[in-house]
Design an enzyme around this catalytic site. Structure first.
Site, PDB file in Angstrom:
ATOM      1  N   LYS A 168      32.194  19.587  42.320  1.00  0.00           N
ATOM      2  CA  LYS A 168      31.094  19.387  42.648  1.00  0.00           C
ATOM      3  C   LYS A 168      30.327  19.724  43.613  1.00  0.00           C
ATOM      4  CE  LYS A 168      29.289  16.501  46.659  1.00  0.00           C
ATOM      5  NZ  LYS A 168      28.730  17.825  47.146  1.00  0.00           N
TER       6      LYS A 168
ATOM      7  N   GLU B 219      38.965  24.899  53.853  1.00  0.00           N
ATOM      8  CA  GLU B 219      38.020  25.714  54.271  1.00  0.00           C
ATOM      9  C   GLU B 219      37.000  25.592  55.279  1.00  0.00           C
ATOM     10  OE1 GLU B 219      40.736  28.651  52.527  1.00  0.00           O
ATOM     11  OE2 GLU B 219      39.184  29.129  54.119  1.00  0.00           O
TER      12      GLU B 219
ATOM     13  N   CYS C  79      31.268  31.472  57.152  1.00  0.00           N
ATOM     14  CA  CYS C  79      31.906  31.344  57.753  1.00  0.00           C
ATOM     15  C   CYS C  79      33.271  32.044  58.584  1.00  0.00           C
ATOM     16  CB  CYS C  79      32.874  29.802  56.449  1.00  0.00           C
ATOM     17  SG  CYS C  79      33.962  31.383  55.478  1.00  0.00           S
TER      18      CYS C  79
ATOM     19  N   GLU D  19      30.227  26.550  66.164  1.00  0.00           N
ATOM     20  CA  GLU D  19      29.650  27.495  64.537  1.00  0.00           C
ATOM     21  C   GLU D  19      28.377  27.078  64.897  1.00  0.00           C
ATOM     22  OE1 GLU D  19      31.058  26.333  61.312  1.00  0.00           O
ATOM     23  OE2 GLU D  19      31.385  28.394  60.296  1.00  0.00           O
TER      24      GLU D  19
END
Lengths: 501, 512
Positions: free
Chosen positions: B210, B284, B318, B411
């Site tokens: 996806k 992740e 990331c 973050e």
């Protein structure tokens, strides 16, 4: 075959093969990325074993050429693009070489049939295996890992699998291109450079493959291919002070010499793939029809010129008569003849010398008192063809039961039970391969556990694969080729220990 | 229910067969360089592109201009089901395909990605706003290499034989899971799709991928190459969609393994959905990775690595080393050098400074900028949007940032770096570890023992010594703590992650 002057031998020549394939055949020595003449200006004859005729000459490498090749390989290893190349990039070159083999499959197979005398159908199978092997090792190149090993908090330790440097490789004539791929694949994947000597009986395929190496983009000096004789070029490789590893496939006799020379020179690392006298064992609960097919294939494949040939066939006494009757028939339906005939299964023996050797073993068998069930003589009147031969009424101590014949000659004998089968199977100084035919899981497992052989096939024979390690117990050799195991032959472990205190 | 699905499927096949090439599942897209290409917009299931069953669509935008590019479908329940069922039935024959043959297909795909690198790169640059240069040197070569790398692993999956005693020969078989659901984000759309797809396929699984709703185009185009490479239908399926699609996929009863890259918030939802069927999950997630610059660091190099370590990809990485801890003796010097380097980079444009992916994302980042100012951090440079078309903003530097500040802990996922000074190695380590995340870290020092010792003490999955962000596909990558769950990506580990061991015991002589 003897040396002669190379003055009139070009560096390459257009060859037209019996099946119409036309191609440029390199004839020079492939050193430092170029085809060159030998330093001593020598050349030797190439013979087509299907006819016995000389079909051309190739340039011959002597010790002087080995020196030049080693220098090129050493320079390529320490300086130049190969020394800085990433492992993935090395792998990519091998993958490219595999693709080139695939594009040139018919030409390569035709050269093999022409130079070695094997059936074209089998030669095509060989090339498919070459492609698989090169692609397999192309995939390993960037996956060679060391370890981090903890000892105490005061140090940080890791191991590296480093290439060895210049590797010498000496290959035989029975599977010229396949043996070429088995050696080049792992050596190159691990980052070494090589000097490879082909067999004097079959120099053509290796030289054509060398031209494909150039086309693939290997930097000069990484792969060097020399045509030459064992006593000169081969010995030079085995004794060379700048070669740090020698890999040899051939007879046990010569293997011993190689190991001695390696020890006496610089203690270079040695791997040997030598001869065999492998047992092919049929239990009473085997599928007999299929077993007969496998015992036939086990000895007559490649005209018996396989280190792992199933040359001693043991059949459980309750089914012996049935099996020998079926095998007698089956052996005679093998199509022997012109390698370029698509229907041919068994081609010629590789040379006159080999032909004579096999024929003398046949005579010896007769003298020793064994019975010739089928064959036992020449096939046809031209070329080195021998009829598929079966000896029965043999005893374990007969020379035809102990010594490697390396031709389409096998012996068939009875055994009582599993212990007897194991005893007979293991009564050899060799230990390369073996097979057991049975429907019983426990029989298969027990025999596989107890046979002293590097490979045990269950319900098949000669079904090698590039992913499966292959090598001998006993006098059949030292080390393993193929699979992940082969990487060990071409790396050495460096331990790095960093003091943190 | 099943009957209706079958009718839908058959109807769809009938429709595909009866409409011509220029169908509603392809559209012409014009690239910034003027060239046009045919972009598949349909869902890629069983090697065919098709409309979704309810026709619902979303628009994907060009982040450089804010203009819409095209519409793609949102895969709904029927489509997810069709894709998963296709993968299930493909698995029956795929599982008998040898590793070597799976490898050959992956090698073909690698070659095709290389052949189409220019077009794929252009699509990716258009859909993500990345600079063409960055895509061409980073994203696309990585796709080629990763595919090729895992092609090589496919036939090297070995089990073990174990002989505990004479009467028992046991062996382990490493078997694929079956259908794997792969859910990827928008920051490296094609690259992360390949990171998941290649090892899953090498291991013998079939997959349903996806895409992110923000960046579906490159992965959909990959469908063409998958067919061209010769993969049997149903082995690889690609669905565009939004969060609802992901939820449907994660909770599908026939999915045996899920691999997700994205935010921790969504990751947790995926995990909860998977818990229902006890499906193994790899996540992740994000990070707030620290770079530590010691006194003896090569200062110029440290500045350069730290800059690209947080500003590449407009900060949308990331593993970005977005917190920099600098030894007090070189702190001011570092901050000034970093500022000067930032100004230089923006002027020359030589390092990727593209837009944020969307207006929403940019606003999220700007909120963090405002919070930083409000909490008393020193704004050294930047801090504003760039008022042009698209979603650009200035690279932003905060100094004197304390542990309690939101910009130190959370973050940001944008071109915002926070810096502070430290006095001792143990303080640096303590502050670096003072995070709910643990994805990566960078250490700058010339001292061997300092590097080895510090890397041992950092609570992270990757430590870069004297660099930042230079991951390598042959080296495992994954996070500790809230940065990851269930295993690593890349390297040999990734293949293992798509396999499960089956133990077979052969009784060779024990009787009752």
């Amino acid at each position: 075959m003897t040396s002669s002057s190379a003055a009139s031998v070009p560096l390459s020549q257009m060859f037209k093969l019996p099946n119409g394939v036309q191609y440029e055949q390199p004839l020079g020595l492939f050193i430092n990325g170029e085809f060159v003449t030998g330093k001593e200006g020598k050349a030797f004859e190439v013979v087509n074993p299907s006819t016995g005729n000389v079909v051309g000459m190739v340039h011959e490498a002597t010790a002087a050429d080995v020196d030049i090749a080693v220098d090129a390989a050493e320079a390529a290893f320490y300086d130049g693009p190969w020394s800085k190349m990433s492992s993935a990039e090395r792998g990519r070159l091998l993958l490219k070489l595999a693709d080139l083999f695939e594009e040139n499959l018919v030409t390569l197979a035709s050269i093999e049939a022409f130079d070695n005398g094997k059936a074209i159908q089998l030669a095509k199978g060989d090339i498919a295996s070459c492609i698989g092997c090169l692609r397999y090792y192309g995939g390993w190149a960037d996956k060679i890992h060391g370890k981090v090993i903890e000892t105490s908090t005061e140090s940080f330790n890791y191991t590296k699998q480093e290439p060895i440097g210049v590797c010498g490789q000496i290959i035989p004539w029975n599977f010229p291109l396949l043996m070429w791929a088995w050696k080049i694949g792992p050596a190159i994947a691990c980052g070494n450079t090589v000097v490879l000597k082909t067999a004097e009986q079959t120099p053509l395929g290796g030289l054509f493959a060398a031209s494909l190496c150039k086309q693939a983009g290997f930097p000069p000096g990484v792969i060097n291919i020399l045509s030459g004789f064992g006593r000169t070029a081969g010995a030079a490789i085995a004794s060379h002070m700048k070669i740090h590893k020698v890999a040899f496939t051939g007879s046990t006799l010569v293997g011993r010499q190689i190991m001695k020379m390696a020890a006496e020179s610089n203690l270079k690392k040695v791997t040997l793939e030598l001869g065999g006298k492998s047992p092919n064992i049929v239990f009473e609960d085997a599928d007999i029809d299929r077993a007969v097919e496998w015992i036939n294939f086990g000895i007559y494949y490649n005209a018996g010129q396989c280190c792992c040939a199933g040359s001693r066939i043991y059949v459980q006494e309750s089914i012996y008569d049935k099996v020998i009757a079926a095998f007698r028939k089956r052996a005679q339906t093998n199509v022997v003849g012109n390698p370029f005939d698509e229907a041919t299964f068994q081609g010629a023996q590789v040379s006159e010398t080999q032909y004579n050797r096999i024929m003398s073993y046949i005579e010896l068998g007769k003298k020793e008192g064994a019975t010739v069930e089928v064959g036992g003589e020449r096939h046809g009147t031209e070329g080195y063809f021998i009829k598929p031969t079966v000896f029965s009424n043999v005893t374990e101590d007969m020379r035809i039961m102990q010594e490697e014949i390396f031709g389409p000659v096998c012996s068939i004998a009875k055994f009582k039970d599993i212990d007897d089968a194991i005893l007979k199977g293991n009564s050899t100084t060799y230990g390369l391969a073996s097979a057991v035919h049975t429907r019983s899981l426990t029989t298969a497992m027990e025999v596989a556990n107890r046979l002293r052989a590097g490979t045990v096939w269950v319900n098949s024979y000669n079904t090698l694969h590039w992913a499966l390690p292959f090598g001998g117990f006993g006098e059949s050799g030292i080390g393993r080729e193929l699979g992940k195991e082969a990487l060990r032959n071409y790396t050495q472990v460096k331990t790095v220990s960093i003091n943190l205190s | 229910m099943i009957f209706r699905r079958r009718i839908l499927r058959e109807a769809r096949v009938f429709i595909y067969q009866s409409i011509c090439y220029y169908s509603t599942v392809e559209t012409t897209v014009r690239l910034p360089n003027g060239l046009a290409y045919r972009q598949p917009t349909g869902l890629f299931i069983s090697n065919e592109f098709g409309a979704s069953s309810d026709g619902k669509q979303i628009t994907t935008y060009n982040p450089r201009s804010g203009e819409p590019i095209t519409k793609v479908f949102v895969a709904g329940a029927a489509d997810v089901d069709y894709a998963v069922q296709s993968a299930v039935s493909a698995y029956n024959s795929w599982r008998t395909t040898s590793g070597t043959d799976r490898g050959i297909l992956l090698f073909s795909l690698s070659r095709l990605i290389e052949e189409y690198k220019s077009l794929l790169g252009s699509i990716e640059a258009l859909d993500t706003g990345k600079l063409m240069d960055a895509v061409a040197t980073e994203d696309i070569p990585d796709c080629i290499n990763v595919t090729r790398y895992y092609a090589g692993w496919a036939d090297k999956i070995h089990g073990n034989t174990i002989r505990p005693f004479a009467e028992k020969l046991a062996y382990t078989l490493y078997e694929p899971f079956g259908v794997c659901a792969l859910i990827v984000p928008w920051n490296y759309p094609l690259m992360l799709a390949i990171w998941k797809m290649a090892p899953a396929i090498a291991a013998g699984n079939t997959v349903v991928l996806k895409t992110s709703e923000l960046t579906p185009l490159s992965s959909l185009y990959l469908g063409h190459l998958i067919t061209k490479a010769g993969f049997p239908p149903g082995v690889i399926n690609i669905l565009s969609g939004d969060g609802s699609t992901g939820a449907l996929l994660a909770s599908h009863a026939r999915v045996n393994k899920i691999s997700f890259t994205g935010s921790a918030t969504t990751g947790k939802k995926i995990l909860q959905a998977a818990a229902n069927n006890l499906v193994p999950v790899v996540l992740e997630l994000g990070g707030k990775s620290a770079a530590i610059v010691f006194e003896d660091a090569d200062l110029e190099q440290a500045v350069k690595w730290c800059y690209s370590g947080v500003m590449s990809n407009a900060g949308q990485i990331c593993s970005a080393t977005s917190r920099i801890l600098i030894h007090e003796s070189i702190y001011q010097q570092f901050v000034e050098l970093f500022k000067a380097y930032t100004i230089q980079m923006v002027k020359t444009g030589s390092l990727a400074h593209g837009p944020q992916i969307s207006a929403e994302q940019r606003e999220k980042v700007m909120q963090y900028v405002r919070s930083g100012i409000a909490e008393g951090a020193r704004l050294v440079h930047g801090g504003a949007e760039i008022k042009t078309a698209g979603y650009f903003m200035q690279p932003t530097i905060f100094a004197d940032v304390r542990d309690h500040m939101r910009i130190f802990q959370e973050e940001i996922f944008g071109p915002v770096v926070v810096m502070d000074a430290f006095a001792t190695q143990s303080e640096a380590i303590q502050r670096a570890n003072n995070s709910t995340y643990g994805l990566a870290s960078a250490i700058f020092t010339k001292s061997l023992t300092l590097a080895v010792d510090t890397s041992q003490k950092l609570d992270v999955g990757t430590v870069w010594v004297n660099s930042s962000q230079d991951s390598d596909f042959r080296v495992p990558f994954g996070g500790f703590k809230m940065s990851g769950y269930g295993g690593q990506e890349l390297g040999e580990y990734a293949v293992k992650n798509y396999l499960r061991p089956k133990a077979v015991h052969l009784n060779l002589g024990t009787s009752l």
